[in-house]
Design an enzyme around this catalytic site. Sequence first.
Site, PDB file in Angstrom:
ATOM      1  N   ASN A  97     -10.826 -29.256 -93.385  1.00 16.20           N
ATOM      2  CA  ASN A  97     -10.368 -30.507 -93.833  1.00 16.20           C
ATOM      3  C   ASN A  97      -8.995 -30.751 -93.202  1.00 16.20           C
ATOM      4  O   ASN A  97      -8.547 -29.994 -92.612  1.00 16.20           O
ATOM      5  CB  ASN A  97     -10.371 -30.343 -95.525  1.00 16.20           C
ATOM      6  CG  ASN A  97     -10.675 -31.763 -96.380  1.00 16.20           C
ATOM      7  OD1 ASN A  97      -9.937 -33.020 -95.507  1.00 16.20           O
ATOM      8  ND2 ASN A  97     -11.311 -31.811 -97.031  1.00 16.20           N
ATOM      9  N   HIS A 146       7.626 -12.009 -87.758  1.00 17.39           N
ATOM     10  CA  HIS A 146       8.896 -11.821 -87.179  1.00 17.39           C
ATOM     11  C   HIS A 146       9.529 -10.497 -88.206  1.00 17.39           C
ATOM     12  O   HIS A 146       8.999 -10.333 -89.285  1.00 17.39           O
ATOM     13  CB  HIS A 146       9.989 -12.848 -87.797  1.00 17.39           C
ATOM     14  CG  HIS A 146       9.648 -14.222 -86.752  1.00 17.39           C
ATOM     15  ND1 HIS A 146       9.680 -14.500 -85.693  1.00 17.39           N
ATOM     16  CD2 HIS A 146       8.927 -15.129 -87.434  1.00 17.39           C
ATOM     17  CE1 HIS A 146       9.209 -15.828 -85.253  1.00 17.39           C
ATOM     18  NE2 HIS A 146       8.752 -16.207 -86.221  1.00 17.39           N
ATOM     19  N   GLY A 172      -7.900 -25.010-100.932  1.00 17.07           N
ATOM     20  CA  GLY A 172      -6.506 -25.626-100.603  1.00 17.07           C
ATOM     21  C   GLY A 172      -5.382 -24.958-100.786  1.00 17.07           C
ATOM     22  O   GLY A 172      -5.090 -24.265-101.753  1.00 17.07           O
ATOM     23  N   ALA A 232      -7.820 -21.653-104.035  1.00 17.80           N
ATOM     24  CA  ALA A 232      -6.869 -22.503-103.925  1.00 17.80           C
ATOM     25  C   ALA A 232      -5.372 -21.956-104.161  1.00 17.80           C
ATOM     26  O   ALA A 232      -5.085 -21.305-105.341  1.00 17.80           O
ATOM     27  CB  ALA A 232      -6.967 -23.732-104.576  1.00 17.80           C
TER      28      ALA A 232
END
Length: 186
Positions: free
Chosen positions: A53, A83, A110, A128
């Site tokens: 999506n 890092h 999501g 999500a």
Amino acid sequence: LFKFNNMDPMLVEERHNLLRELLGQTKENFYFEPPFRCDYGYNIEIGNNFYSNYNLTILDCAKVKIGDNVLIAPNVSLFTAGHPIHPDSRNSLYEYGASVTIGDNVWIGGNAVICPGVNIGNNVVIGAGSVVTKSFPEGNVVVAGNPARVICTVDEFANKKKDICVNLDEGDLRKRKREYLTSLPE
């Protein structure tokens, strides 16, 4: 990527051709909703029946391998770049890459973030908003939270036993996790 992200949505085959050139490997059936962002593209391999999506971001300074039948919801980020934690090292602009692998039949909800070096096994659902900082092997489980952890099986969730997923106390959670981990093949 600029051309892909700004192309007429009706030009599906042309958009697919651009991604076939950009990505390291694609199978026959895939679809990306623009916008899509990545560092290089050639480090990304996607399986068949892949769907992403809006706003998928893949930082692919290392290999990203995605299996078949994977669904990715909006605003998901897959990071292979990292890092140093210590500021002296980090200020040297040192960057490292650790590959990410996503198995078959995975659904990523999501706003989830998959961190460097994570492997997600077959049949795993990522809830999500989850931040996945460690690997989860194959196993028909729902993983969620920050940091992400196994909260229930797919069957428990699918059978409308959502209270099992969201109302576990820490003791129950540890017990279920132990049962899950001991059920895995060596």
